[in-house]
Design a protein around this motif. Structure first.
Motif, PDB file in Angstrom:
ATOM      1  N   ASN A 103       1.197  -1.513   0.343  1.00 26.84           N
ATOM      2  CA  ASN A 103       0.165  -0.263  -0.017  1.00 26.84           C
ATOM      3  C   ASN A 103       0.757   1.441   0.022  1.00 26.84           C
ATOM      4  OD1 ASN A 103      -2.495   1.664   0.779  1.00 26.84           O
ATOM      5  ND2 ASN A 103      -1.747   2.012   2.140  1.00 26.84           N
ATOM      6  N   ASP A 193      -8.389   4.850   0.469  1.00 26.26           N
ATOM      7  CA  ASP A 193      -7.336   4.685  -0.326  1.00 26.26           C
ATOM      8  C   ASP A 193      -5.766   4.732   0.075  1.00 26.26           C
ATOM      9  OD1 ASP A 193      -5.495   3.966  -2.657  1.00 26.26           O
ATOM     10  OD2 ASP A 193      -5.747   5.563  -3.320  1.00 26.26           O
ATOM     11  N   TYR A 194      -5.686   6.000   1.467  1.00 21.11           N
ATOM     12  CA  TYR A 194      -4.842   6.575   2.138  1.00 21.11           C
ATOM     13  C   TYR A 194      -4.294   5.966   3.664  1.00 21.11           C
ATOM     14  CZ  TYR A 194      -1.074   9.074   3.803  1.00 21.11           C
ATOM     15  OH  TYR A 194       0.703   9.535   3.864  1.00 21.11           O
ATOM     16  N   ASP A 199       1.637   7.010  -0.539  1.00 21.15           N
ATOM     17  CA  ASP A 199       0.266   5.783  -1.229  1.00 21.15           C
ATOM     18  C   ASP A 199       0.863   5.864  -2.488  1.00 21.15           C
ATOM     19  OD1 ASP A 199      -2.178   4.513   0.267  1.00 21.15           O
ATOM     20  OD2 ASP A 199      -2.807   6.198  -2.043  1.00 21.15           O
ATOM     21  N   ILE A 200       1.145   4.390  -2.710  1.00 23.20           N
ATOM     22  CA  ILE A 200       1.546   3.658  -4.023  1.00 23.20           C
ATOM     23  C   ILE A 200      -0.168   4.003  -4.918  1.00 23.20           C
ATOM     24  CG2 ILE A 200       2.252   1.864  -5.280  1.00 23.20           C
ATOM     25  CD1 ILE A 200       4.025   1.001  -2.906  1.00 23.20           C
ATOM     26  N   SER A 234      -7.081  -0.535   1.531  1.00 24.79           N
ATOM     27  CA  SER A 234      -7.072   0.514   1.203  1.00 24.79           C
ATOM     28  C   SER A 234      -5.844   0.127  -0.244  1.00 24.79           C
ATOM     29  CB  SER A 234      -5.641   0.932   1.666  1.00 24.79           C
ATOM     30  OG  SER A 234      -6.570   1.239   2.974  1.00 24.79           O
TER      31      SER A 234
HETATM   32 CA    CA Z   1      -3.250   3.187  -0.818  1.00 29.08          CA
END
Ligand code: CA
Length: 483
Positions: A103, A193-194, A199-200, A234
Motif C-alpha cells: 500500500n 485509499d490513504y 500511498d502507491i 486500501s
Molecule cells: Ca492506498
C-alpha cells in the motif's frame, strides 16, 4: 488435513536480528505441535531499519542484504537467514506465507517540490482549500542497492498522496496534483485509499509493472508457499487477483493468500471477497471483535451463538479465524485484546470445531514479554489435538444454557469440549460408541472420566474456563509427542 496457521511474531519482539534464526531452531517443535503454515513478518527493509516491525516499507528488494537505514540486517536478521528459515520450515512440512505490504512506502532519499491539496481526515473525498506548493519525500533511488534486481526509482508521480509537507513542517493528508484516490477501496471515511506514508498509485501502469516484477523476484528467491496481504482495504480491489495468478507461475507456485481487510462488518468483508474475485481468504475480523466483546462482557454473551453472522459462518472456505494479532495486542493501533481468561475458550472454538483456517498468534502461544502476558494455557495441546485427533464434523449437545457450549468431535479419537463463561458447568454425554472408554481432561490429566456400559457419562468444566477431554491413550500419545 487440518490446517493450522501461525503468525510467527508479535509487535514487541527484541530488535536483535534473531527471529529468522529462532524460526529455524523452532521448526521441529512447530512440526510436532501440528502447525501447517507459518506467516512470517515482512522481510524487507523498513524506514526505521532494525526498529521497523516491517510495515514502514522502504525497499522491497532489501531482505537484509544492503547497508541501508543503519544496518544490513532487518529487525529479524539477514537475507541468508530469512531464506534458510523458509527452507527449514518447508523441510518440516510447514508452508510459509510471506507478508506483502504494497500500500505504501516510507523513508525516501530525496524530497520533491510539487502541488498538492489538503484532504479532510474524516471525509477523504473532500479537499480542504486549494492546491499549493509542498515539499514531499517521494523520490526513492536506493543508492546502496545500485540498481541490483531492479533499476526502478520511484518519484511523486508513482504515488497518490502522502502526509508530510517539509516546507511547513506540517503533517496532514495531502493529495498530489492530477491524482485521485482509487475508487475501488474501502468507503470508510469516504475513501480509505490513504493510510500512511507515500500511498502507491495503482493506476500508474509502470507502478503495476514494477510490483509484478518485484513479486516474481520475491516469489522466486524466497520460495514462499503463499501470502498474507497487508491492508487490502486500501489497495485497488482489482489488483490482487491478477497478481496472485501470476505469482502462482513462479517459485514454489504459491497457491494460498489471506488478506487483512480491517472491518468488523461481515457484509463489508463479503463484498470485498466479491470485488476481489474470491482470490484470497480474509481474516475474520468480525469474529475477532465478537470474541473480544464476549471476553469483556460475558454477562451479555450467548456462547452458543458466538459464530453467528461472522465471516466464517457466511463463507467458511474464505475465513481465516484468529483471536488476536500484532495490531490488536496491548499498545497497538487496533488494540482490541481478547481478555486472558477467555483465550483458552476462544482457541477451543477456533481450533477444535470445524473452522477451516485458524491462525494462532505468537503472543498467545509464547507470551508477550513486553507486557508480562503469559502463554495461553494448553494452547499447544489444542493445536496438537486439532492436527492428530480431529477428523470431521462436530456435534453440539446440551445446548440449554447460554453461558456454556458443549460439543463432541466423534471418530476413532473422540474429543469432548465444554466451555463456560459463567460458573461451574456439567454436561451429560450419551453415546453408545463411547461405552467403556476412559477420558482425560487436558487441563488436569489426573482427572479421568469413565463412560459406563450404556455410553453415558457426566463431563464438567470449571467456571470461566474450557475443559477438553480426549481418550486416555490419546493423551499419552500427546504427552510423548510434545514433552
Ligand atoms: Ca492506498
Amino acid at each position: 488435513m487440518n490446517e493450522t496457521l501461525m503468525q510467527y511474531f508479535e509487535w514487541y519482539l527484541p530488535q536483535d536480528n534473531s527471529l529468522w534464526k529462532q524460526v529455524s531452531k523452532d521448526a521441529q517443535h512447530l512440526e510436532n505441535l501440528g502447525i501447517t503454515a507459518i506467516w512470517l513478518p515482512p522481510a524487507y527493509k523498513g524506514q526505521a531499519g532494525q526498529a521497523d516491525v516491517g510495515y514502514g516499507v522502504y525497499d522491497h528488494y532489501d531482505l537484509g542484504e544492503f547497508l541501508a537505514k543503519g544496518s544490513v540486517e532487518t529487525k529479524y536478521g539477514s537475507k541468508d537467514e530469512y531464506l534458510k528459515c523458509v527452507q527449514d520450515l518447508q523441510q518440516h512440512g510447514i508452508r510459509v506465507l510471506g507478508d506483502i505490504v504494497l500500500n505504501h512506502m516510507m523513508g525516501s532519499e530525496e524530497a520533491e517540490n510539487i502541488q498538492a491539496v489538503k484532504i479532510d481526515e474524516n471525509d477523504r473525498n473532500k479537499n480542504e482549500g486549494d492546491y499549493y506548493g509542498v515539499r514531499v519525500w517521494t523520490h526513492y533511488t536506493f543508492p546502496q542497492r545500485e540498481g541490483k534486481y531492479s533499476d526502478f526509482s520511484w518519484n511523486w508521480k508513482d504515488f497518490t498522496g502522502t502526509d508530510y509537507d517539509q516546507n511547513n513542517d506540517q503533517s496532514h493528508i495531502l493529495k498530489f496534483e492530477g491524482k485521485e484516490w482509487s475508487p475501488n477501496v474501502s468507503k470508510e471515511r469516504g475513501n480509505f485509499d490513504y493510510i500512511m506514508g507515500d500511498d502507491i498509485d495503482f493506476s500508474v501502469p509502470e507502478v503495476v509493472d514494477e510490483l509484478y516484477h518485484w513479486g516474481i523476484w520475491y516469489t522466486e528467491i524466497s520460495g514462499v508457499d503463499g501470502f498474507r496481504l497487508d491492508a487490502v482495504k486500501s489497495i485497488d480491489a482489482r489488483f490482487f487477483s491478477g497478481w496472485l495468478k501470476k505469482m502462482k507461475e513462479y517459485g514454489h507456485h504459491p497457491d494460498f493468500a489471506v488478506g487483512e481487510f480491517w472491518s468488523g462488518d461481515p457484509q463489508i468483508l463479503l463484498q470485498y471477497l466479491k470485488d476481489s474475485g474470491h482470490c484470497m481468504k480474509l481474516f475474520d475480523v468480525a469474529l475477532h471483535y465478537r470474541l473480544q466483546q464476549y471476553s469483556n462482557h460475558p454477562e451479555n454473551a450467548d456462547l452458543r451463538e458466538v459464530f453467528k453472522g461472522s465471516l466464517v459462518e457466511l463463507e467458511p472456505e474464505y475465513a481465516c479465524v484468529f483471536s488476536d494479532n500484532h495490531d490488536t495486542q496491548p499498545g497497538q493501533a487496533l488494540y482490541s485484546w481478547v481478555e486472558d481468561w477467555f483465550k483458552p475458550i476462544s482457541y477451543a472454538l477456533l481450533l477444535l470445531r470445524d473452522c477451516r483456517y485458524p491462525c494462532v498468534f505468537y503472543g498467545d502461544l509464547y507470551g508477550i514479554n513486553h507486557d508480562n502476558i503469559a502463554p495461553v494455557p494448553n494452547l499447544d495441546k489444542m493445536i496438537w489435538i486439532r492436527k492428530n485427533l480431529l477428523s470431521g464434523a462436530v456435534i453440539d449437545f446440551n445446548d440449554d444454557d447460554k453461558q456454556k457450549t458443549c460439543w463432541m468431535a466423534p471418530g476413532d479419537h473422540p474429543v469432548i469440549v465444554i466451555a463456560s463463561i459463567g460458573d461451574w458447568k456439567s454436561a451429560t454425554v450419551q453415546d453408545l460408541s463411547l461405552a467403556g472408554h476412559v477420558f482425560t481432561d487436558i487441563n488436569y490429566p489426573e482427572h479421568e472420566i469413565w463412560v459406563d456400559e450404556n455410553g453415558r457419562a457426566d463431563f464438567t468444566c470449571p467456571e470461566r474456563n474450557v475443559s477438553v477431554y480426549i481418550l486416555k491413550e490419546d493423551y499419552q500419545a500427546l504427552s510423548s509427542s510434545l514433552y
